[in-house]
Scaffold this motif. Structure first.
Motif, PDB file in Angstrom:
ATOM      1  N   SER A 149       0.398  -1.132   0.322  1.00 10.07           N
ATOM      2  CA  SER A 149      -0.089  -0.103   0.170  1.00 10.07           C
ATOM      3  C   SER A 149       1.333   1.191   0.282  1.00 10.07           C
ATOM      4  N   ASN A 150       1.212   1.622  -0.675  1.00  9.84           N
ATOM      5  CA  ASN A 150       1.467   2.612  -1.169  1.00  9.84           C
ATOM      6  C   ASN A 150       1.217   3.411  -2.791  1.00  9.84           C
ATOM      7  N   ILE A 151       1.743   4.704  -3.305  1.00  9.15           N
ATOM      8  CA  ILE A 151       0.859   5.133  -4.197  1.00  9.15           C
ATOM      9  C   ILE A 151       1.077   4.376  -5.798  1.00  9.15           C
ATOM     10  N   ILE A 152       2.236   3.634  -5.512  1.00  9.54           N
ATOM     11  CA  ILE A 152       2.860   2.554  -6.801  1.00  9.54           C
ATOM     12  C   ILE A 152       1.700   1.575  -6.958  1.00  9.54           C
ATOM     13  N   GLY A 153       1.543   0.885  -5.837  1.00  8.07           N
ATOM     14  CA  GLY A 153       0.190  -0.033  -5.711  1.00  8.07           C
ATOM     15  C   GLY A 153      -0.580   0.015  -5.553  1.00  8.07           C
ATOM     16  N   ALA A 154      -1.047   1.508  -5.611  1.00  8.30           N
ATOM     17  CA  ALA A 154      -2.691   2.037  -5.696  1.00  8.30           C
ATOM     18  C   ALA A 154      -3.040   1.874  -7.217  1.00  8.30           C
ATOM     19  N   PHE A 180     -16.052  -3.224   0.844  1.00 10.37           N
ATOM     20  CA  PHE A 180     -15.044  -4.326   0.601  1.00 10.37           C
ATOM     21  C   PHE A 180     -14.091  -4.088   1.370  1.00 10.37           C
ATOM     22  N   ALA A 181     -13.460  -5.003   1.592  1.00 11.24           N
ATOM     23  CA  ALA A 181     -11.812  -5.210   3.057  1.00 11.24           C
ATOM     24  C   ALA A 181     -11.288  -4.066   2.838  1.00 11.24           C
ATOM     25  N   SER A 182     -11.161  -3.342   4.308  1.00 14.69           N
ATOM     26  CA  SER A 182      -9.870  -1.911   3.535  1.00 14.69           C
ATOM     27  C   SER A 182      -9.196  -2.618   4.672  1.00 14.69           C
ATOM     28  N   SER A 183      -7.757  -2.776   4.693  1.00 13.63           N
ATOM     29  CA  SER A 183      -6.995  -3.266   5.715  1.00 13.63           C
ATOM     30  C   SER A 183      -5.942  -2.432   5.801  1.00 13.63           C
ATOM     31  N   SER A 184      -5.053  -1.937   5.021  1.00 16.20           N
ATOM     32  CA  SER A 184      -3.901  -1.005   4.807  1.00 16.20           C
ATOM     33  C   SER A 184      -3.458   0.183   4.215  1.00 16.20           C
ATOM     34  N   GLY A 185      -4.981  -0.021   3.618  1.00 20.69           N
ATOM     35  CA  GLY A 185      -5.215   0.901   2.789  1.00 20.69           C
ATOM     36  C   GLY A 185      -5.501   1.455   0.955  1.00 20.69           C
ATOM     37  N   GLY A 186      -4.490   0.676   0.380  1.00 13.94           N
ATOM     38  CA  GLY A 186      -4.361   1.056  -0.741  1.00 13.94           C
ATOM     39  C   GLY A 186      -5.194   0.547  -1.985  1.00 13.94           C
ATOM     40  N   GLY A 216       1.353   4.127  13.605  1.00 15.86           N
ATOM     41  CA  GLY A 216       0.563   4.882  14.273  1.00 15.86           C
ATOM     42  C   GLY A 216      -0.092   6.044  13.569  1.00 15.86           C
ATOM     43  N   LEU A 217      -0.504   5.438  12.360  1.00 20.65           N
ATOM     44  CA  LEU A 217      -1.105   6.390  11.223  1.00 20.65           C
ATOM     45  C   LEU A 217      -2.564   5.821  11.800  1.00 20.65           C
ATOM     46  N   GLU A 218      -4.016   6.468  11.124  1.00 19.99           N
ATOM     47  CA  GLU A 218      -5.046   6.311  11.399  1.00 19.99           C
ATOM     48  C   GLU A 218      -4.992   5.768  10.160  1.00 19.99           C
ATOM     49  N   LEU A 219      -6.047   4.394   9.836  1.00 15.56           N
ATOM     50  CA  LEU A 219      -6.377   4.001   8.091  1.00 15.56           C
ATOM     51  C   LEU A 219      -6.556   5.205   7.666  1.00 15.56           C
ATOM     52  N   GLU A 220      -7.569   6.127   8.142  1.00 16.42           N
ATOM     53  CA  GLU A 220      -7.857   6.850   7.129  1.00 16.42           C
ATOM     54  C   GLU A 220      -6.711   8.583   6.498  1.00 16.42           C
ATOM     55  N   GLU A 221      -6.057   8.307   7.480  1.00 16.84           N
ATOM     56  CA  GLU A 221      -4.398   9.363   7.413  1.00 16.84           C
ATOM     57  C   GLU A 221      -4.182   8.208   6.583  1.00 16.84           C
ATOM     58  N   LYS A 225      -2.976   9.530   2.917  1.00 15.03           N
ATOM     59  CA  LYS A 225      -1.363  10.364   2.146  1.00 15.03           C
ATOM     60  C   LYS A 225      -1.120  10.008   1.134  1.00 15.03           C
ATOM     61  N   ILE A 226      -1.905   8.794   0.451  1.00 13.85           N
ATOM     62  CA  ILE A 226      -1.734   7.925  -0.782  1.00 13.85           C
ATOM     63  C   ILE A 226      -2.542   8.894  -2.181  1.00 13.85           C
ATOM     64  N   VAL A 227      -3.812   8.778  -1.388  1.00 17.25           N
ATOM     65  CA  VAL A 227      -4.938   9.458  -2.584  1.00 17.25           C
ATOM     66  C   VAL A 227      -4.175  10.933  -2.621  1.00 17.25           C
ATOM     67  N   LYS A 228      -3.825  11.914  -1.570  1.00 19.72           N
ATOM     68  CA  LYS A 228      -2.803  13.176  -1.731  1.00 19.72           C
ATOM     69  C   LYS A 228      -1.574  12.323  -2.789  1.00 19.72           C
ATOM     70  N   GLU A 229      -0.319  11.591  -3.122  1.00 22.15           N
ATOM     71  CA  GLU A 229       0.017  11.620  -4.096  1.00 22.15           C
ATOM     72  C   GLU A 229      -0.238  11.467  -5.017  1.00 22.15           C
ATOM     73  N   GLY A 230      -1.321  10.493  -5.071  1.00 26.32           N
ATOM     74  CA  GLY A 230      -2.100  10.262  -6.451  1.00 26.32           C
ATOM     75  C   GLY A 230      -2.739  11.058  -7.024  1.00 26.32           C
ATOM     76  N   THR A 231      -3.434  11.841  -6.450  1.00 24.68           N
ATOM     77  CA  THR A 231      -3.912  13.962  -7.258  1.00 24.68           C
ATOM     78  C   THR A 231      -2.946  13.885  -8.286  1.00 24.68           C
ATOM     79  N   GLU A 232      -1.412  13.861  -6.996  1.00 23.93           N
ATOM     80  CA  GLU A 232      -0.438  14.606  -8.234  1.00 23.93           C
ATOM     81  C   GLU A 232       0.094  13.444  -9.281  1.00 23.93           C
ATOM     82  N   LEU A 233       0.238  12.742  -9.092  1.00 23.98           N
ATOM     83  CA  LEU A 233       1.050  12.176  -9.926  1.00 23.98           C
ATOM     84  C   LEU A 233       0.135  11.453 -11.115  1.00 23.98           C
ATOM     85  N   LEU A 234      -1.597  11.957 -11.186  1.00 23.25           N
ATOM     86  CA  LEU A 234      -2.486  11.231 -12.153  1.00 23.25           C
ATOM     87  C   LEU A 234      -2.991  12.751 -12.550  1.00 23.25           C
TER      88      LEU A 234
END
Ligand SMILES: *Cc1c(COP(=O)(O)O)cnc(C)c1O
Length: 326
Positions: A149-154, A180-186, A216-221, A225-234
């Motif tokens: 679960s990082n932006i590449i995987g997502a 769906f099941a959400s765990s590491s968030g990707g 130390g991060l809540e799942l939403e956080e 973080k990944i979504v924000k990186e994604g908006t830039e990349l995409l």
């Protein structure tokens, strides 16, 4: 961007109705998306993520891949298979001590040629870096985070939305809700980005699997973080805030990997009605959440509901005694 991948699976995965369950709940039309059928060493959602992660590793000249997870990690098993296919050396750092007999995903990861290292304790957080210094010293390693679960995987799930949209267009179908099941968030981050990028209107109902936060991060956080990186990349213009990331936390009272009557019920209902196998850790828990929504009539009447099956079959075998009582 989303074409830059290493092919590991068979896509599109099937999308089909669950006719018997739709009869049980006549207010709704229920469908399933079969990412348990991605084809990579018994499939699952990590296949889509790994197509982008493995490409990134190869393009950057890595020969060794490191990742970490639970002993029954589907992510570790699919990473082992992906590395075998791509000719990369795979190291898996897994929690706990080495069991006498290998079962489920751990056994498959071993068969798939991964080098397995046990942390010796059950701490959720695994310091991959400390293993990095101990194993294959001095060599460059491509480190894949928990669950890929990082932006590449997502990106795998960004593309999955495009695939879903094509299928829905061909079937002249709209989906109102996706469970769906959400765990590491990707997976969730990719779906959020994909819905925006491909302009598909539907409501995500992610069922949170873990009781605790990760690193130390809540799942939403973590997802934001990944979504924000994604908006830039995409090049997505929309600005996301924590309020845009919802996860349902009503079904995670038992800790990660703990099989309760909820998961047993869900596995049983899917199996005896549709002949489809769920898993004890993720999809059993998520589908129980969906069944509760259906029973309590929390969704719009006559709506079309999709359960996104994310895989996990091999873990069933590690829960043999707990599942015998179904
Ligand atoms: C990893 C996994 C998930 C959760 O996906 P994330 O991207 O980590 O949130 C769901 N189901 C199964 C079977 C998994 O292996």
């Amino acid at each position: 961007m989303t074409d830059n991948k290493y092919n590991l699976g068979f896509f599109p995965t099937p999308l089909h109705p669950l006719s018997n369950l739709s009869q049980e709940y006549p207010d709704y039309n229920i469908f399933i998306k079969r990412d348990d059928q991605t084809g990579l060493a018994s499939g699952g959602n990590k296949t889509r993520k790994l197509e982008y992660l493995i490409k990134e590793a190869i393009d950057n000249g890595y020969k060794i891949v490191f990742t970490a997870g639970a002993q029954q990690s589907n992510h570790c098993r699919q990473t082992a298979a992906a590395c075998a296919l791509a000719g990369l050396e795979c190291h898996l750092i897994v929690r706990g001590t080495e069991p006498k007999t290998y079962q489920g995903n751990l056994l498959l990861s071993h068969i798939l040629g991964a080098k397995i290292h046990f942390t010796g304790n059950d701490d959720k957080e695994i310091d991959i870096e400390s293993f990095n210094h101990r194993i294959a010293k001095g060599e460059k390693k491509f480190i894949i985070p928990f669950g890929g679960s990082n932006i590449i995987g997502a990106l795998g799930y960004v593309e999955a939305v495009k695939e879903l949209k094509n299928q829905l267009t061909n079937l002249h179908l709209n989906i109102d809700y996706i469970f769906f099941a959400s765990s590491s968030g990707g997976t969730q981050a990719g779906l959020i980005l994909g819905l925006e990028l491909y302009q598909l209107k539907t409501t995500l109902i992610p069922i949170k699997i873990d009781k605790d936060e990760t690193y130390g991060l809540e799942l939403e956080e973590a997802i934001l973080k990944i979504v924000k990186e994604g908006t830039e990349l995409l090049n997505i213009q929309r600005e996301y805030s924590i309020a845009d990331i919802s996860v349902n936390k009503n079904y995670n009272k038992a800790a990660y990997g703990v099989l309760t009557d909820n998961e047993r019920t869900a596995i049983n209902i899917m199996a005896i009605n549709e002949g489809i196998l769920l898993d004890p850790v993720y999809t059993g828990r998520a589908f129980y959440g969906m069944l509760s929504f259906l029973k309590e009539k929390k969704l719009k009447a006559k709506s079309n509901i999709l359960f996104w099956h994310t895989g996990g079959l091999p873990a069933l075998f590690d829960y043999a005694s707990g599942l015998k009582t179904i």
